[in-house]
Write a protein that holds these residues in place. Structure first.
Motif, PDB file in Angstrom:
ATOM      1  N   LEU A   2       0.803  -1.194  -0.005  1.00 40.17           N
ATOM      2  CA  LEU A   2      -0.080  -0.055   0.017  1.00 40.17           C
ATOM      3  C   LEU A   2       0.968   1.206   0.198  1.00 40.17           C
ATOM      4  CD1 LEU A   2      -2.581  -0.884   2.541  1.00 40.17           C
ATOM      5  CD2 LEU A   2      -3.002  -0.697   0.009  1.00 40.17           C
ATOM      6  N   GLN A   3       1.975   0.997   0.500  1.00 44.27           N
ATOM      7  CA  GLN A   3       2.731   2.522   0.857  1.00 44.27           C
ATOM      8  C   GLN A   3       3.382   2.773  -0.420  1.00 44.27           C
ATOM      9  OE1 GLN A   3       2.620   4.140   3.586  1.00 44.27           O
ATOM     10  NE2 GLN A   3       1.109   2.084   4.079  1.00 44.27           N
ATOM     11  N   GLU A  53      -4.028   3.779  -8.114  1.00 45.96           N
ATOM     12  CA  GLU A  53      -3.759   2.375  -7.715  1.00 45.96           C
ATOM     13  C   GLU A  53      -4.607   2.220  -6.436  1.00 45.96           C
ATOM     14  OE1 GLU A  53       0.601   1.195  -9.491  1.00 45.96           O
ATOM     15  OE2 GLU A  53       0.296   2.458  -7.636  1.00 45.96           O
ATOM     16  N   LEU A  54      -4.602   2.876  -5.513  1.00 42.10           N
ATOM     17  CA  LEU A  54      -5.193   3.027  -4.243  1.00 42.10           C
ATOM     18  C   LEU A  54      -6.940   3.257  -4.175  1.00 42.10           C
ATOM     19  CD1 LEU A  54      -2.871   5.389  -1.962  1.00 42.10           C
ATOM     20  CD2 LEU A  54      -3.204   2.810  -1.591  1.00 42.10           C
ATOM     21  N   LEU A  77      -6.640   6.991   3.702  1.00 45.44           N
ATOM     22  CA  LEU A  77      -6.914   5.788   2.544  1.00 45.44           C
ATOM     23  C   LEU A  77      -6.360   4.656   2.862  1.00 45.44           C
ATOM     24  CD1 LEU A  77      -9.224   5.396   0.254  1.00 45.44           C
ATOM     25  CD2 LEU A  77      -7.346   6.566  -1.529  1.00 45.44           C
ATOM     26  N   ARG A  78      -4.919   4.898   2.818  1.00 46.34           N
ATOM     27  CA  ARG A  78      -3.925   3.633   3.264  1.00 46.34           C
ATOM     28  C   ARG A  78      -4.473   3.016   4.454  1.00 46.34           C
ATOM     29  NH1 ARG A  78       0.006   7.106   0.783  1.00 46.34           N
ATOM     30  NH2 ARG A  78       0.828   6.228  -1.400  1.00 46.34           N
ATOM     31  N   GLY A 134      -5.866  -0.854   4.651  1.00 44.55           N
ATOM     32  CA  GLY A 134      -5.011  -1.857   5.358  1.00 44.55           C
ATOM     33  C   GLY A 134      -6.070  -2.562   6.386  1.00 44.55           C
ATOM     34  N   MET A 135      -7.029  -1.808   6.975  1.00 46.69           N
ATOM     35  CA  MET A 135      -7.856  -2.439   7.827  1.00 46.69           C
ATOM     36  C   MET A 135      -8.845  -3.306   7.013  1.00 46.69           C
ATOM     37  SD  MET A 135      -8.863   0.495  10.543  1.00 46.69           S
ATOM     38  CE  MET A 135      -9.712   1.555   9.658  1.00 46.69           C
ATOM     39  N   ARG A 136      -9.216  -2.996   5.929  1.00 45.60           N
ATOM     40  CA  ARG A 136     -10.188  -3.639   4.839  1.00 45.60           C
ATOM     41  C   ARG A 136      -9.394  -4.863   4.722  1.00 45.60           C
ATOM     42  NH1 ARG A 136     -14.913  -5.518   4.139  1.00 45.60           N
ATOM     43  NH2 ARG A 136     -15.648  -5.765   1.891  1.00 45.60           N
ATOM     44  N   ILE A 137      -8.220  -5.050   4.306  1.00 42.75           N
ATOM     45  CA  ILE A 137      -7.273  -5.950   3.694  1.00 42.75           C
ATOM     46  C   ILE A 137      -7.481  -7.146   4.895  1.00 42.75           C
ATOM     47  CG2 ILE A 137      -5.074  -6.768   3.186  1.00 42.75           C
ATOM     48  CD1 ILE A 137      -4.848  -4.369   1.635  1.00 42.75           C
TER      49      ILE A 137
END
Length: 150
Positions: free
Chosen positions: A13-14, A20-21, A41-42, A46-49
């Motif tokens: 993500l970083q 892309e995000l 947003l990242r 990350g939480m959703r992943i």
């Protein structure tokens, strides 16, 4: 070849750009990405992943948390709901007319191009040349109709 690990997906993500995000958000949430600061947003991606890989909070747990909060001695402190100020040190990034603008949240307010301002709206006006809601311009809160001005 096996699926990347959760940790590898979070690190990736970083290195993703805005486009892309936003595409990943649409893929994981089945709806367009909200207009948020890239850092936020990242975090939410990350939480959703992790939620998709490990499972989210069950309805039973949500209900238990709700009940526990009713009996808690710690009550939420009401603040001015109009005041929007992210944690100190947050860097807000906005691309506007081909330029990238960065604002740092400081104890004194917001630092932009070496000067300190008390208001994000003042900075947004400097950037655009028109009156703007600073929190809306920098993606900290959504508009009532979901459309952005820029």
């Amino acid at each position: 070849m096996s699926e990347p690990t959760i940790a590898a997906r979070l690190v990736a993500l970083q290195n993703m750009n805005t486009e892309e995000l936003r595409a990943l958000w649409k893929k994981l949430n089945d709806k367009p990405a909200p207009h948020l600061d890239l850092r936020i947003l990242r975090q939410r991606l990350g939480m959703r992943i992790q939620e998709l890989a490990l499972g989210g909070v069950t309805d039973n747990t949500k209900e238990r948390l709700k009940q526990a909060s009713k009996h808690s001695e710690h009550k939420a402190v009401r603040t001015n709901s109009r005041l929007v100020k992210p944690p100190l040190g947050t860097v807000l990034t906005k691309e506007y007319n081909g330029e990238t603008h960065r604002v740092i949240v400081t104890p004194q307010g917001f630092e932009y191009q070496g000067d300190t301002y008390k208001s994000l709206s003042r900075i947004a006006s400097l950037i655009t040349g028109t009156n703007w809601s600073g929190p809306l311009f920098f993606g900290l809160k959504g508009g009532s109709n979901g459309k952005e001005k820029c």
